[in-house]
Design a protein around this motif. Structure first.
Motif: not given
Lengths: 305, 624
Positions: A188, A191, A200-205, A209
């Motif tokens: 995390i 972002a 956020s995770t990458e690209a909010n996945v 995922a």
């Protein structure tokens, strides 16, 4: 004829655990806090100096086991000669420093920080904050009912923990615990920008995922209940969560040889959450997925037992 | 738990864009072709790859310029090449407004609706575009074009302004000013039909610098008179005399000259330049860096842009002197991405000086080695803050660091760094070439030399003006022909959005650091924006509040939430629905401003209420 023994008795172990060579005591620094002279070791932060004097300094983004990021600004103090207030949690003391921890400027900034957070974030699970609000006379309601908030749906995307970013004050603690301060997983980050900045995770996945390894160390450091055990979340939703009825029991994690101390929070003879003491040498409060979440087997009792 | 599925592969175009910045991948591990002979089981990457983290922004720029947006596979490929956690890279990509992580048409018109352009009917341009193309940020029916609103583009003298970016194999980025909806639509049309849009030729500089060619100019001496693309022309016009002198007298005396000239920073903070350089030169940690802060983003400011466009060799020479004085071998020039012409001219200047032995391993045969790299921002006002700028160069979110430690001690990559604004550097040349005494003979005791002022708004001749410190505000306005159309002054904004509003009763104020301080104002970045009596000043204040809300990095609470509460409050005032009385609202605004000023991490939050409060504090300035 006697044979030479194949196995020898091991040498006696030293009678005490070796320790690092002692370092010279840091030179003391003399300064004044709220008009009273104080002496603290070189390299101390203002926060440490204040605590040593018994001055209760509010903190939100600070935690002993993480690098100070000084973003919440609630610990600010007034230092003579400084144009702006300085964060107590990260600023180290200097000889002759004159510090005010309860001046009008300090009280005002602390009050406003609390109002800003109180008017934009759900702080109902942050018990310290209510106490601070009373102390500084904060009134978050005065920004009106239409003041913008960070309210959003709870993220429930896995079995182990939930993320309710309506409660997030963006203290960066979870990012630090996920990163170099503990877990080195970097699942995390912050972002976006400004008021729209979010954890956020990458690209909010969704978490499954992402790179998340479910150590739960982010839950361990979250000050506002934005990150929560799924078990606690479900119990709160069902209205069965009762902190007053819980007991805390320290034990050793049964899984591997590291020997982390676990604190089991038990309600109605069921383990509801697991933490680790911050001052525990091995864990410094951090655990792994097994220690944090792997307790269900304890309560998988046979039928009728 | 499931293992994460292999991310989809980047498209050939995305991969090619990244590879132009990072070179071809070394192995299958880094996203290249798998080859058991070379890949083996050895770990590659590690420290070596991580030490290239600073290439993150250039790589993101490459993808954005090639494809028009940054997809998840493209981001994933960059992360693999540079060993950056995807969550972190996503955090960086979403921080900068010129990067899009959602699909976006290749041709984008960025329309400035900031204060100076607002005065020049930018809203009418936006309304026309909305009629023709639909709402901002939505793709046109053919999916090829879109338009969006932008903060100040630094073309305030030719307002209203627009920036056109067209992604593709030959990406285009060009400023259009003055802009009208028909012209913008024509340019977008060109881009949509796949033709390279006629790059709008840079307008002749004349109107932007009314004094061009006049005798006695120091900083603008070469602007409009010397070919900005030729190093020979620059040298013939007195260029590199200053560096020659610095090399002759040595680093210590070079710093002594700058100190004796009492030069202070022109970026807004007015810190003594000589002291900064001396501190870096004396710092024990190595290497030292020099950084030129060319992220000019203060609304109403365009002085650095004109200097870089019209006198780019001066910036290169001054950075070289700074590096020689402070013991640096590497410099970074951080330019805001909204200045494509400046980027072109500076890139050319760097190449030409390298070719002429004025930059590189052995400068002017002295044995002194120095290299400059041009880095572009990506749409973030906060990156003009020095420590945010360092983070941006290092490939991180542009979040300011807490000070101390100061840059002279721990700056770029954690090393001692001398960072100066473009105009500050431009002043170094006359100091070295003519001596500190001659330099300090101009101006006042507290403010030596000359100052560039960016005049915009309702003045007859907006543009860049150079006057000696001590010139009064009224004299400067006279130089610009006074208020346009014979109207009267309602208010003047000094120093930009982070500055102060003053009324027409302040025209006798001498424009010096001490003179403006005496009336509770500041020179800031040299903005003088005039609003006549027909301007809706409350609307201007609302735009300033929106600006700070948009540009806050979000790191610290006072600024992140305070700028939002401030904007809400101004909306209430403008809509005529205050909570309680207008006086109650002003008191609350004062409380918000005080907390932002006292407790924010950086100058953005500390000054976010300055202009707004200054306007509302003066009785009668704003009709409530």
């Amino acid at each position: 004829m006697t044979l030479d023994p194949i196995f020898t008795t091991p040498l006696a172990r030293p009678s005490r655990v070796p320790t690092a060579p002692s370092r010279p005591e840091p030179a003391p620094v003399e300064l004044s806090i709220d008009g009273r002279a104080a002496t603290v070791p070189t390299g101390s932060t203002i926060l440490e100096a204040c605590r040593a004097q018994g001055i209760d300094t509010p903190t939100l983004c600070f935690l002993e086991n993480l690098t100070p990021v000084n973003v919440c600004r609630i610990c600010v103090v007034e230092v003579t000669g400084s144009r702006v207030l300085v964060p107590a949690c990260s600023r180290t003391v200097e000889p002759g420093m004159e510090i005010q921890t309860d001046s009008d400027r300090v009280r005002h900034s602390r009050k406003m920080v609390l109002e800003f957070l109180g008017s934009s974030v759900d702080l109902s699970l942050a018990p310290d904050v209510a106490r601070y609000m009373e102390r500084y006379g904060a009134d978050p309601a005065r920004y009106g009912p239409v003041a913008e908030t960070v309210a959003q749906p709870v993220k429930i995307d896995n079995e182990l923990y939930v993320r309710d970013y309506s409660r997030c004050i963006l203290c960066y603690k979870c990012v630090e615990a996920c990163g170099v301060d503990a877990q080195n997983t970097f699942a995390i980050a912050v972002a976006g920008r400004g008021f729209d900045a979010r954890i956020s995770t990458e690209a909010n996945v969704p978490l499954p995922a992402s790179a998340c390894v479910y150590c739960g160390n982010c839950i361990g450091v979250c000050p506002t209940g934005a990150l929560m055990f799924r078990s606690e979340f479900e119990m709160r939703r069902a209205g069965t969560w009762d902190e007053a009825a819980q007991t805390q029991t320290d034990t050793i994690c049964p899984y591997c040889g590291v020997g982390c101390t676990l604190t089991l929070h038990v309600q109605d003879n069921e383990i509801v959450t697991v933490t680790s003491p911050l001052d525990q040498q091995i864990t410094e409060g951090h655990l792994c997925i097994k220690g944090r979440f792997g307790f269900r087997f304890v309560q998988n009792r046979a039928e009728g037992e | 738990m499931d293992l994460r599925a292999v991310a989809p592969r980047p498209s050939p175009a995305e991969r090619a864009a990244v590879d132009t910045v990072l070179g071809p991948p070394e192995s299958g591990w880094a996203g290249g072709r798998r080859d058991s002979a070379t890949d083996g089981h050895a770990a590659r990457g590690g420290h070596e790859a991580r030490s290239r983290r600073h290439l993150l922004l250039p790589a993101l720029h490459a993808v954005q310029a090639r494809v028009g947006w940054i997809s998840e596979p493209a981001l994933g490929y960059i992360c693999r090449r540079l060993t950056i956690p995807p969550a972190e890279a996503y955090g960086v990509a979403t921080f900068y407004s010129l990067f899009s992580t959602a699909p976006q048409p290749p041709a984008v018109a960025h329309i400035c609706d900031d204060i100076a352009c607002r005065v020049a009917s930018a809203e009418a341009v936006c309304a026309d575009l909305e009629r023709a193309l639909g709402p901002a940020r939505t793709a046109s029916p053919d999916g090829r074009t879109t338009w969006l609103r932008s903060p100040c583009l630094g073309q305030c003298d030719r307002a209203p302004a627009a920036l056109l970016t067209v992604a593709g194999e030959r990406p285009v980025s060009a400023a259009i000013a003055p802009a009208d909806a028909a012209g913008i639509l024509r340019q977008l049309e060109h881009a949509a039909t796949g033709m390279a849009p006629g790059t709008p030729t840079s307008a002749p500089i004349g109107p932007s610098v009314p004094q061009a060619g006049a005798p006695g100019l120091r900083l603008l001496a070469r602007v409009g008179t010397v070919d900005p693309t030729s190093v020979d022309a620059y040298r013939a016009a007195g260029g590199y005399r200053a560096l020659e002198r610095a090399l002759a007298i040595g680093p210590d005396r070079t710093i002594a000259e700058v100190t004796a000239a009492r030069l202070v920073g022109r970026g807004g903070a007015a810190f003594p330049t000589g002291r900064k350089w001396a501190a870096v030169a004396a710092a024990p940690a190595r290497p030292h860096y020099v950084v030129c802060n060319a992220d000019e983003s203060e609304p109403g400011t365009f002085k650095d842009r004109i200097l870089m466009e019209e006198d780019p060799f001066a910036v290169v020479e001054a950075m070289t002197i700074e590096a020689f004085a402070t013991g640096a071998e590497r410099g970074f020039l951080y330019l805001r991405a909204e200045y494509p012409l400046a980027a072109e001219r500076l890139t050319n200047a760097l190449a030409r000086t390298r070719g002429a032995g004025l930059l590189g391993p052995d400068i002017l045969g002295s044995g002194f080695a120095f290299e400059i790299e041009l880095r572009r921002g990506a749409g973030a006002y906060v990156c003009g803050e020095e420590t945010a700028l360092f983070n941006s160069i290092e490939g991180k979110r542009g979040e300011p660091r807490n000070k101390p430690p100061f840059p002279v001690e721990r700056g770029l990559f954690g090393r001692p760094t001398a960072i100066n604004n473009v105009e500050t550097l431009a002043n170094v040349l006359p100091i070295l070439a003519d001596g500190a005494a001659a330099y300090a003979a101009t101006g006042t005791d507290g403010s030596t030399g000359t100052k560039l002022f960016c005049l915009s708004g309702n003045v007859a001749r907006p543009g860049l003006y150079e006057v000696p410190f001590g010139t009064t505000l009224g004299e400067l306005l006279d130089l610009a022909g006074g208020v346009r159309d014979g109207r009267h002054i309602q208010a003047i904004l000094l120093g930009g959005a982070a500055g102060t509003f003053v009324g027409s009763d302040r025209l006798d104020t001498p424009l010096t650091f001490e003179g403006t301080r005496a009336i509770g104002a500041s020179l800031g970045s040299g903005v003088v924006m005039v609003f006549d009596d027909a301007t809706d000043l409350l609307d201007i204040l609302r735009r300033i509040a929106a600006f700070f809300r948009d540009e806050s990095c979000g790191q610290c609470v006072p600024c992140r939430v305070g700028t939002v509460r401030q904007e809400e409050l101004l909306h209430r005032l403008a809509n005529g629905h205050p909570r309680g009385t207008a006086a109650d609202e002003l008191a609350l605004l004062g409380e918000i401003g005080r907390a932002m000023r006292d407790a924010s991490i950086c100058g953005l939050g500390q000054t976010a209420s300055s202009a707004i409060e200054s306007a509302l504090r003066q009785p009668g300035l704003v009709r409530l």
